[in-house]
Design an enzyme around this catalytic site. Structure first.
Site, PDB file in Angstrom:
ATOM      1  N   ASP A  17      40.404  27.879  39.153  1.00 47.86           N
ATOM      2  CA  ASP A  17      41.491  27.377  40.007  1.00 47.86           C
ATOM      3  C   ASP A  17      41.158  27.460  41.500  1.00 47.86           C
ATOM      4  O   ASP A  17      41.984  27.082  42.329  1.00 47.86           O
ATOM      5  CB  ASP A  17      42.817  28.082  39.697  1.00 47.86           C
TER       6      ASP A  17
ATOM      7  N   HIS B 245      45.958  39.488  35.485  1.00 50.90           N
ATOM      8  CA  HIS B 245      47.070  40.034  36.288  1.00 50.90           C
ATOM      9  C   HIS B 245      47.809  41.168  35.575  1.00 50.90           C
ATOM     10  O   HIS B 245      48.772  41.706  36.124  1.00 50.90           O
ATOM     11  CB  HIS B 245      48.063  38.914  36.642  1.00 50.90           C
TER      12      HIS B 245
HETATM   13 ZN    ZN Z   1      44.380  32.153  39.308  1.00 56.04          ZN
END
Ligand code: ZN
Length: 341
Positions: free
Chosen positions: A284, A165
C-alpha cells in the site's frame, strides 16, 4: 523463478462489508478480492502453489492473549444469537485502562459491550467468517515457515486478513491475528535468535513492535508514512520509540522511491544479524493505493525485494496491506522477483 506461495481458500471467508470511520459506515477496502487478485498474478507468473496445512494453537498462543483468541473464536456466534440490529460486530464502548484505574475490567454481561475489551478502533468489523479467515491466515503463515525450516530459502504466505496492527490482546487496523509476528515467533523456534521482521507496509507495524518490545531476540524494523503527518496508527510509529531491537523510519507523504529505498536499506542493515527474516509485505506504499501517499513505484518494490534478498537469510514473506485491486498482484510479483535470487 518465483518462490512457492502458500494459499488457503478459507482466507476469503472474511467479508467485512464496511468499516465505521468517523462514525460513518464506509465500504470496506480489506476485501476478499485482494487475495484473489494476488493469487491470480502468482499463478499467471508461474509461482508454485502450496496448500496451507492445519497447525494447532501453540504458535498462536505464543504471541496472543488466550482471551483475545477465545473472543475472536466465539464472538460471532454470541453476537448473532443476540439478534442485534447490526450485521457486523462494531464496538461502541472501550475498556481503556484509565477507566478502571488499571484494574482488570469486568467481562461485560452485554454481548454488545464485549468487543470493547479487545478492539481499539471502529474500522475492524467482525462478521460470520472472520474467525475462520483469520485463523486460516495463521495456518498459511505457519506453513510458509515450515517450508523455510525444511530448506526453502524463500516462501510467500498469501495471508488475508492482514495482521501487523494486532498487539498481544488488542485487534484493530483491519487486522485480527498478527500473522507476521506469529511467523517470527515460529522462526525463532526453528532457527534460534535473533530473527527479524522488516515491515514495508505503508503503515507502522505497531502490533508487531509492541509484541516484541524490550526483547533482543526479535528485531523489528518498520518503514512507513509518518503518523505525525496524520496517518494511522496515529499514536505511535515514531523514531522516538527506537532502541537496539526496534527501528521506526517514519517518512513524509510523497517520499517516492529514492527516499523509501534508502529507508529499506537501513532496515535491511538493522536486520542483518538475524538468523531468519519475516518481510511484512504491504504494497500500500505504491502509487495509486488509496490508503497511503508514499508514491512508491513497481520498480521500487522490486528493488526493495532485491535489497532484502541480498541479506541471504531464510525468508518468509507475509502479506499485509495493499488496497488497489488492479496493482496489488503485480506489486507482490515484483517484490518476490526482487527477493528471489
Ligand atoms: Zn497498510
Amino acid at each position: 523463478m518465483l518462490p512457492p506461495f502458500v494459499w488457503s481458500e478459507d482466507c476469503l471467508r472474511h467479508e467485512p462489508e464496511a468499516e465505521v470511520w468517523v462514525g460513518v459506515r464506509t465500504p470496506a477496502t480489506e476485501v476478499p478480492a485482494r487475495a484473489v487478485a494476488i493469487h491470480g498474478s502468482l499463478v499467471a507468473a508461474g509461482a508454485p502453489e502450496v496448500a496451507a496445512t492445519a497447525h494447532d494453537d501453540s504458535a498462536l498462543l505464543a504471541v496472543h492473549d488466550p482471551a483475545l483468541v477465545e473472543f475472536l473464536r466465539t464472538t460471532w456466534d454470541e453476537w448473532s444469537a443476540a439478534a442485534l440490529p447490526s450485521d457486523r460486530i462494531v464496538p461502541y464502548v472501550f475498556a481503556r485502562p484509565e477507566l478502571t484505574g488499571g484494574r482488570e475490567p469486568a467481562t461485560p454481561a452485554a454481548v454488545w459491550a464485549r468487543p470493547g475489551l479487545f478492539a481499539y478502533d471502529t474500522m475492524t468489523a467482525i462478521g460470520p467468517g472472520t474467525w475462520e479467515a483469520a485463523r486460516a491466515a495463521v495456518d498459511v503463515a505457519l506453513t510458509a515457515v515450515d517450508l523455510v525450516a525444511g530448506g526453502e530459502p524463500l516462501t510467500y504466505a498469501c495471508t488475508r486478513p492482514p495482521g501487523h496492527h494486532v498487539t498481544r490482546s488488542l485487534y484493530g487496523g483491519s487486522c485480527y491475528l498478527n500473522n507476521s509476528a506469529i511467523a517470527a515467533a515460529a522462526l525463532l523456534g526453528r532457527f534460534g535468535g535473533p530473527v527479524a521482521v522488516v515491515d514495508v507496509d505503508a503503515h507502522h507495524g505497531n502490533g508487531t513492535q509492541e509484541l516484541f518490545l524490550g526483547r533482543s531476540d526479535v528485531l523489528t524494523a518498520s518503514v512507513h508514512v509518518d503518523p505525525g503527518a496524520g496517518w494511522f496508527p496515529h499514536f505511535l510509529g515514531f523514531a522516538t520509540e527506537n532502541d537496539d531491537a526496534n527501528l521506526n523510519q517514519p517518512l513524509a507523504p510523497g517520499t517516492r522511491d529514492v527516499g523509501w529505498l534508502a529507508a529499506v536499506e537501513r532496515a535491511a542493515a538493522f536486520a542483518a544479524p538475524a538468523k531468519a527474516l519475516v518481510v511484512a509485505l504491504g504494497v500500500d506504499a505504491a502509487t495509486g493505493d488509496p490508503e497511503s501517499p508514499l508514491e512508491v513505484s513497481p520498480a521500487g518494490y522490486r528493488e526493495a525485494g532485491r535489497i532484502l534478498g541480498d541479506l541471504g537469510l531464510p525468508t518468509v514473506v507475509v502479506q499485509e496491506g495493499g488496497y488497489d485491486l488492479a496493482t496489488i498482484g503485480p506489486l507482490v510479483v515484483e517484490t518476490l522477483t526482487g527477493l528471489a535470487r
